[in-house]
Design a protein around this motif. Structure first.
Motif, mmCIF file in Angstrom:
data_model
loop_
_atom_site.group_PDB
_atom_site.id
_atom_site.type_symbol
_atom_site.label_atom_id
_atom_site.label_comp_id
_atom_site.label_asym_id
_atom_site.label_seq_id
_atom_site.Cartn_x
_atom_site.Cartn_y
_atom_site.Cartn_z
ATOM 1 N N ALA A 267 0.833 -1.205 0.000
ATOM 2 C CA ALA A 267 0.000 0.000 0.000
ATOM 3 C C ALA A 267 0.870 1.258 0.000
ATOM 4 C CB ALA A 267 -0.924 -0.006 1.216
ATOM 5 N N LEU A 268 1.955 1.239 0.775
ATOM 6 C CA LEU A 268 2.867 2.379 0.793
ATOM 7 C C LEU A 268 3.563 2.545 -0.557
ATOM 8 C CD1 LEU A 268 4.442 1.875 4.332
ATOM 9 C CD2 LEU A 268 2.980 3.789 3.637
ATOM 10 N N GLN A 269 3.918 1.436 -1.192
ATOM 11 C CA GLN A 269 4.567 1.506 -2.496
ATOM 12 C C GLN A 269 3.632 2.089 -3.555
ATOM 13 O OE1 GLN A 269 5.666 -2.595 -2.754
ATOM 14 N NE2 GLN A 269 7.681 -2.311 -1.814
ATOM 15 N N ALA A 270 2.365 1.712 -3.506
ATOM 16 C CA ALA A 270 1.392 2.257 -4.454
ATOM 17 C C ALA A 270 1.182 3.756 -4.205
ATOM 18 C CB ALA A 270 0.071 1.508 -4.329
ATOM 19 N N TYR A 271 1.110 4.139 -2.941
ATOM 20 C CA TYR A 271 0.995 5.544 -2.527
ATOM 21 C C TYR A 271 2.183 6.329 -3.085
ATOM 22 C CZ TYR A 271 0.684 9.117 1.349
ATOM 23 O OH TYR A 271 0.598 10.234 2.129
ATOM 24 N N ALA A 272 3.394 5.811 -2.874
ATOM 25 C CA ALA A 272 4.594 6.514 -3.328
ATOM 26 C C ALA A 272 4.672 6.579 -4.845
ATOM 27 C CB ALA A 272 5.835 5.824 -2.759
ATOM 28 N N ALA A 273 4.294 5.507 -5.522
ATOM 29 C CA ALA A 273 4.351 5.496 -6.985
ATOM 30 C C ALA A 273 3.435 6.551 -7.575
ATOM 31 C CB ALA A 273 3.981 4.109 -7.507
ATOM 32 N N GLY B 223 9.630 3.823 -1.586
ATOM 33 C CA GLY B 223 9.595 4.678 -2.765
ATOM 34 C C GLY B 223 9.326 6.146 -2.533
ATOM 35 N N PHE B 224 9.120 6.564 -1.278
ATOM 36 C CA PHE B 224 9.039 7.999 -1.007
ATOM 37 C C PHE B 224 10.430 8.577 -1.260
ATOM 38 C CE2 PHE B 224 5.461 6.172 1.057
ATOM 39 C CZ PHE B 224 4.473 7.146 1.042
ATOM 40 N N THR B 225 10.494 9.805 -1.752
ATOM 41 C CA THR B 225 11.775 10.352 -2.197
ATOM 42 C C THR B 225 12.412 11.296 -1.183
ATOM 43 O OG1 THR B 225 10.570 12.080 -3.399
ATOM 44 C CG2 THR B 225 11.200 10.090 -4.637
ATOM 45 N N GLY B 226 11.815 11.432 -0.008
ATOM 46 C CA GLY B 226 12.368 12.261 1.054
ATOM 47 C C GLY B 226 11.491 12.151 2.281
ATOM 48 N N VAL B 227 11.929 12.780 3.363
ATOM 49 C CA VAL B 227 11.129 12.822 4.588
ATOM 50 C C VAL B 227 11.175 14.234 5.160
ATOM 51 C CG1 VAL B 227 11.411 10.392 5.217
ATOM 52 C CG2 VAL B 227 13.086 12.071 6.026
ATOM 53 N N GLN B 228 10.126 14.557 5.896
ATOM 54 C CA GLN B 228 10.124 15.784 6.687
ATOM 55 C C GLN B 228 9.817 15.417 8.130
ATOM 56 O OE1 GLN B 228 6.917 18.911 6.890
ATOM 57 N NE2 GLN B 228 8.510 20.240 6.058
ATOM 58 N N ILE B 229 10.695 15.783 9.036
ATOM 59 C CA ILE B 229 10.486 15.578 10.464
ATOM 60 C C ILE B 229 9.597 16.710 10.965
ATOM 61 C CG2 ILE B 229 11.634 15.505 12.717
ATOM 62 C CD1 ILE B 229 14.194 14.628 11.010
ATOM 63 N N HIS B 230 8.523 16.355 11.682
ATOM 64 C CA HIS B 230 7.598 17.377 12.185
ATOM 65 C C HIS B 230 8.068 17.844 13.558
ATOM 66 C CE1 HIS B 230 4.178 19.843 12.565
ATOM 67 N NE2 HIS B 230 3.267 19.065 12.009
ATOM 68 N N GLY B 231 8.635 19.052 13.582
ATOM 69 C CA GLY B 231 9.105 19.620 14.838
ATOM 70 C C GLY B 231 8.346 20.864 15.230
#
Length: 259
Positions: A88-94, A166-174
Motif C-alpha cells: 500500500a505504501l509503495q502504491a501511494y509513493a508510486a 519509494g518515497f523520495t524524502g522525509v520531513q520531520i515534524h518539529g
C-alpha cells in the motif's frame, strides 16, 4: 544579476534536484484504514496532486507510534511491516512521484496533543496539560529517558520504511505543538535532566532525531524539518530560540527547513 523564478530547479545539499520551487505543504488526510495503514485513497489523492505540477508534495503526518495519534485515520509506521502495508505504501509513493514529483513523508509523534478519544493519558516531556478550547486532551505522562531513546529510534525506522517503499524524502515534524516542539518549549518542557532546562537540552530530542534519520536514510536522500518560528505563548519557544536552533541545524546535513 540572476533572477530566480518559481519555475527554476533547486538542487539540495544531498544532491537531489527538485524540478521547480513549488511545494505543497503537509495537510492531515485521515484516510488510513482501521489498522492505520495507507489505502487506495492516498494513491488517488497524491496521484492527482503529482499531476498538478508541484516540485515537492509533503504528506500529512505519518505517526511513529499507534498509541499517540494526531487523529484517527493517521497512517502509522512502527515495527515490522506486513507485505500488505508495504504494498500500500509503495502504491501511494508510486502515485505521488508521477510527473517527476518529489514525495516526502512527514513523520511525527503527537505527544500531549493526542486527543483523549485516542489516548486518555498521552505522553510529553512533562506533565503540563494542553488547554485548547473545544478540544479534550488528557494530562500527559512525562516520558522516561529510555522512552525518549525509543522515540528517536521510531523516527529513524519510519524514515527507513519511507525510503524503502519509494518515497523520495522525509520531513520531520518539529512544529505545531507535537512532541518535538513540546520538548523545545520551556513552558511545556519543565524537565531538569539532559532533555530539559537549557535550549541546548530542550533541542536535544530534535537534533538526535535528525541525526538518527540521516543515519537511517543515507547522505543522498532529502531530509527536511518543520520548525515553529516561535510558540507565540508567554514563556514559550521564542523567535531568538528559533534562530539559534536553525543555526545548529546548519551543521546537521539538513536539506530544507520549513519555518
Amino acid at each position: 544579476m540572476t533572477t530566480t523564478s518559481i519555475e527554476n530547479e533547486l538542487t539540495l545539499p544531498c544532491g537531489v534536484t527538485i524540478k521547480n520551487r513549488l511545494c505543497k505543504a503537509a495537510m492531515t488526510e485521515g484516510l488510513a484504514d482501521a489498522a492505520n495503514r495507507a489505502t487506495g485513497k492516498h494513491e488517488t489523492l497524491y496521484g492527482r496532486w503529482a499531476d498538478g505540477g508541484a516540485g515537492i508534495l509533503l504528506t500529512g503526518n505519518v505517526q511513529v507510534d499507534h498509541r499517540y495519534l494526531e487523529r484517527p485515520g493517521n497512517v502509522v509506521i512502527e515495527g515490522p511491516q506486513s507485505n500488505e502495508q508495504l504494498a500500500a505504501l509503495q502504491a501511494y509513493a508510486a502515485a505521488g512521484t508521477r510527473n517527476n514529483t518529489q514525495l516526502w513523508m512527514q513523520i511525527s509523534h503527537a505527544g500531549r496533543q493526542t486527543p483523549a478519544a485516542v489516548a486518555e493519558e498521552p505522553v510529553g516531556p512533562s506533565d503540563v496539560a494542553l488547554k485548547m478550547p473545544g478540544a479534550a486532551f488528557g494530562t500527559p505522562r512525562p516520558l522516561t529517558h529510555e522512552e525518549i531513546l525509543d522515540v528517536i529510534e521510531r523516527f529513524a525506522h519510519t524514515a527507513a520504511i519511507a525510503k524503502q517503499t519509494g518515497f523520495t524524502g522525509v520531513q520531520i515534524h518539529g512544529a505545531h505543538g507535537y512532541l518535538i516542539s513540546e520538548f523545545l518549549s520551556p513552558d511545556v518542557n519543565t524537565r531538569t535532566d539532559q532533555w530539559g532546562g537549557s535550549l541546548e537540552n530542550r533541542a536535544r530530542l530534535l537534533l538526535e532525531v535528525v541525526r538518527a534519520v540521516r543515519a537511517a536514510v543515507g547522505d543522498d536522500f532529502p531530509v527536511s524539518l518543520k520548525l515553529n518560528s516561535a510558540d507565540f505563548q508567554r514563556g514559550g519557544f521564542s523567535p531568538e530560540d528559533g534562530i539559534t536552533v536553525a543555526k545548529w541545524l546548519n551543521d546537521e546535513k539538513l536539506d530544507l527547513l520549513e519555518v
